[in-house]
Design an enzyme around this catalytic site. Sequence first.
Site, PDB file in Angstrom:
ATOM      1  N   HIS A  94       0.879  -1.247  -0.012  1.00  0.00           N
ATOM      2  CA  HIS A  94       0.078  -0.130  -0.011  1.00  0.00           C
ATOM      3  C   HIS A  94       0.750   1.315  -0.008  1.00  0.00           C
ATOM      4  CE1 HIS A  94      -3.789  -2.350   1.716  1.00  0.00           C
ATOM      5  NE2 HIS A  94      -3.596  -2.326   0.330  1.00  0.00           N
ATOM      6  N   CYS A 156       4.194 -12.141   2.425  1.00  0.00           N
ATOM      7  CA  CYS A 156       4.921 -11.925   3.604  1.00  0.00           C
ATOM      8  C   CYS A 156       5.170 -13.182   4.516  1.00  0.00           C
ATOM      9  CB  CYS A 156       4.647 -10.688   4.451  1.00  0.00           C
ATOM     10  SG  CYS A 156       5.648 -10.570   6.080  1.00  0.00           S
ATOM     11  N   HIS A 184      -9.820  -5.740   3.563  1.00  0.00           N
ATOM     12  CA  HIS A 184      -8.394  -5.803   3.523  1.00  0.00           C
ATOM     13  C   HIS A 184      -7.864  -7.240   3.006  1.00  0.00           C
ATOM     14  CE1 HIS A 184      -3.824  -5.525   4.486  1.00  0.00           C
ATOM     15  NE2 HIS A 184      -4.120  -4.100   4.546  1.00  0.00           N
ATOM     16  N   GLU A 186      -5.163  -8.811   3.100  1.00  0.00           N
ATOM     17  CA  GLU A 186      -4.382  -9.691   4.041  1.00  0.00           C
ATOM     18  C   GLU A 186      -5.630 -10.485   4.676  1.00  0.00           C
ATOM     19  OE1 GLU A 186      -1.857 -10.018   8.183  1.00  0.00           O
ATOM     20  OE2 GLU A 186      -1.570  -8.308   6.938  1.00  0.00           O
ATOM     21  N   THR A 253      -1.899  -8.861  10.884  1.00  0.00           N
ATOM     22  CA  THR A 253      -0.663  -8.640  11.281  1.00  0.00           C
ATOM     23  C   THR A 253      -0.273  -7.305  11.677  1.00  0.00           C
ATOM     24  OG1 THR A 253       0.561  -8.436   9.124  1.00  0.00           O
ATOM     25  CG2 THR A 253       0.645 -10.732  10.213  1.00  0.00           C
ATOM     26  N   SER A 320      -2.871   2.207   3.953  1.00  0.00           N
ATOM     27  CA  SER A 320      -2.041   1.450   4.373  1.00  0.00           C
ATOM     28  C   SER A 320      -2.407   1.114   5.941  1.00  0.00           C
ATOM     29  CB  SER A 320      -0.436   1.958   4.589  1.00  0.00           C
ATOM     30  OG  SER A 320       0.409   1.352   5.496  1.00  0.00           O
ATOM     31  N   SER A 321      -2.695  -0.113   6.285  1.00  0.00           N
ATOM     32  CA  SER A 321      -3.173  -0.454   7.747  1.00  0.00           C
ATOM     33  C   SER A 321      -2.057   0.144   8.673  1.00  0.00           C
ATOM     34  CB  SER A 321      -3.529  -1.927   7.855  1.00  0.00           C
ATOM     35  OG  SER A 321      -3.870  -2.250   9.080  1.00  0.00           O
ATOM     36  N   ASN A 322      -0.806  -0.312   8.630  1.00  0.00           N
ATOM     37  CA  ASN A 322       0.081  -0.391   9.560  1.00  0.00           C
ATOM     38  C   ASN A 322       0.101   1.308   9.831  1.00  0.00           C
ATOM     39  OD1 ASN A 322       3.050   0.415   8.574  1.00  0.00           O
ATOM     40  ND2 ASN A 322       1.846  -1.090   7.111  1.00  0.00           N
TER      41      ASN A 322
END
Length: 402
Positions: A94, A156, A184, A186, A253, A320-322
Site C-alpha cells: 500500500h 510476507c 483488507h 491480508e 498482522t 496502509s493499515s500499519n
Amino acid sequence: MVEKIESKNLPKDLLIKKLSEFGEGFKHHHENYEAPSISAIRETGGVWDFGDLVFHFPEHFGFCYGVDKAIDMVFETCERFQDRRIFLTDQLIHNPYINGKLKEKGVHYLKRDSQSLLICDELKNGDIVVVSAFGTDFRDIQNLKSKGVTIVDSTCGAIINVWKRVEGYAKKGTLTIMHGKRNHEETRATVSQAVKEGGAYIIIENIGEAEELAQVIRGEIREENFVKKYPQAIPENFSFDSATCRMGMANQTTMLKGESLRIQEILKKATQDRFGEAATAERFKSFDTICGATQDRQDALRNLFNKPLDLLIIVGGFNSSNTSHLAEIADGRLSFFHIESAADIVSRDEIRCRDPRTGKIETARGWFQNPMKNIGITSGASTPDVTLSEIIQKLTRLKHEI
C-alpha cells in the site's frame, strides 16, 4: 559476470516461492526506492539537523523485511520476464510511489469479482502473475495454476505464519476469530486458509464488535442475529452454536497489539462466564500474531513522543493499515499529519492529509506555524526512504519561504 536467466528456460507453470528460487543473478533493486541519507538511520533512529529545522527519527521506521523482499521479487520479475505480460493480484504494497513505478514498467492488475476472487479470463498460458505481499485467497492460486501461468509468490512470511495457525484451528474443528479489516487483502487471504481446511471464521474489526460477540457467547444475543448483522464477517452459509463451538484467535498482522489483546480478553472472559475456567482452557485459544516489525514501529513512535517536538509527520499510503495505526497512536498526543508524499505538502498554508478518526482525506490550512524547529518524522512499513527524503527537502524549502 553471471549469465542472466532467460524466461524461456523456466517451466511455464513454475511456482516461485522464495527469493532463492530465482537462481543465480538475483539482485536487490534498491535504486527504485533508496535514499542513502535516510537509510543510514533507518534502524537506529537519530537526528538530522539543518540548523533552523531539526528532524527526529524513531528507532524503527519504513520498510520491513517482508516489504523489501516483495519489492525485490517484483522488480526482478519485471527485469527477467521482459517478453511476458506481468500481472499483480492486488497492489503489491500500500504505497503509491512503488505502485506507480510498477505501472511505469507496464505491470497490470487483475480484477476481482463480487466474491473478491480473481477474474482470470484474460490470462494466457505463459503470463506472469505476482501474488502481492498480503497474499491471496487459496482459490485464486488454484485458478492461476489452471491457467498455466508462472506464479511469483511474494507473500510476507509473517502472514504465512498466521495462515499456519488458522489452518491448524480448522483441522481441529476450531472456529477462527480474526481481528482485522474485512475489506483488507491480508484478512481475506488469511480467513480463506480456514475455508481451505473445511473450517469457518468470524472477522472482528474492533472492540465494539468483540463485545457483541461476547454477548453471543454468554447466550445474551442469538447467534443468527449476530450473523445477520455482519454478513461480510463470515463465510457463505455460515451458522454456529456458541454452546458447542471452540474458538481460536488470529490477527491481521498490522493491527494495534493493544486492541487485539483487549479483544482476546473480552472473548476469553465471556467464555469463562458461560463455561468456567477449566472448560475455557479447551474452548478458547489465543496467540499473538501481530508482526514484530509492525510492533517495533509502533513502540518506536511512542518513544519518539519523549522528544520536544513541535510537529510530527507520519508518512505512508492512505490505505496502509500499519501507517493508519501509527496515526491513531499519535492522535491526541501532539500536532501531526498523516500524508502519502511530498505532493501532499501544497504550501505553507495547505496540506493534504488523512484524518485517523474518520478515515477521510482532508485539506488542513495554517499548518506550518512559526516558530517551528523540531519535527518528528516516521513512516509505515510500506514507505520507501526516498519519499521521506523528498518530504524533508520540501519542508526545508518551506521554512525559508517568506
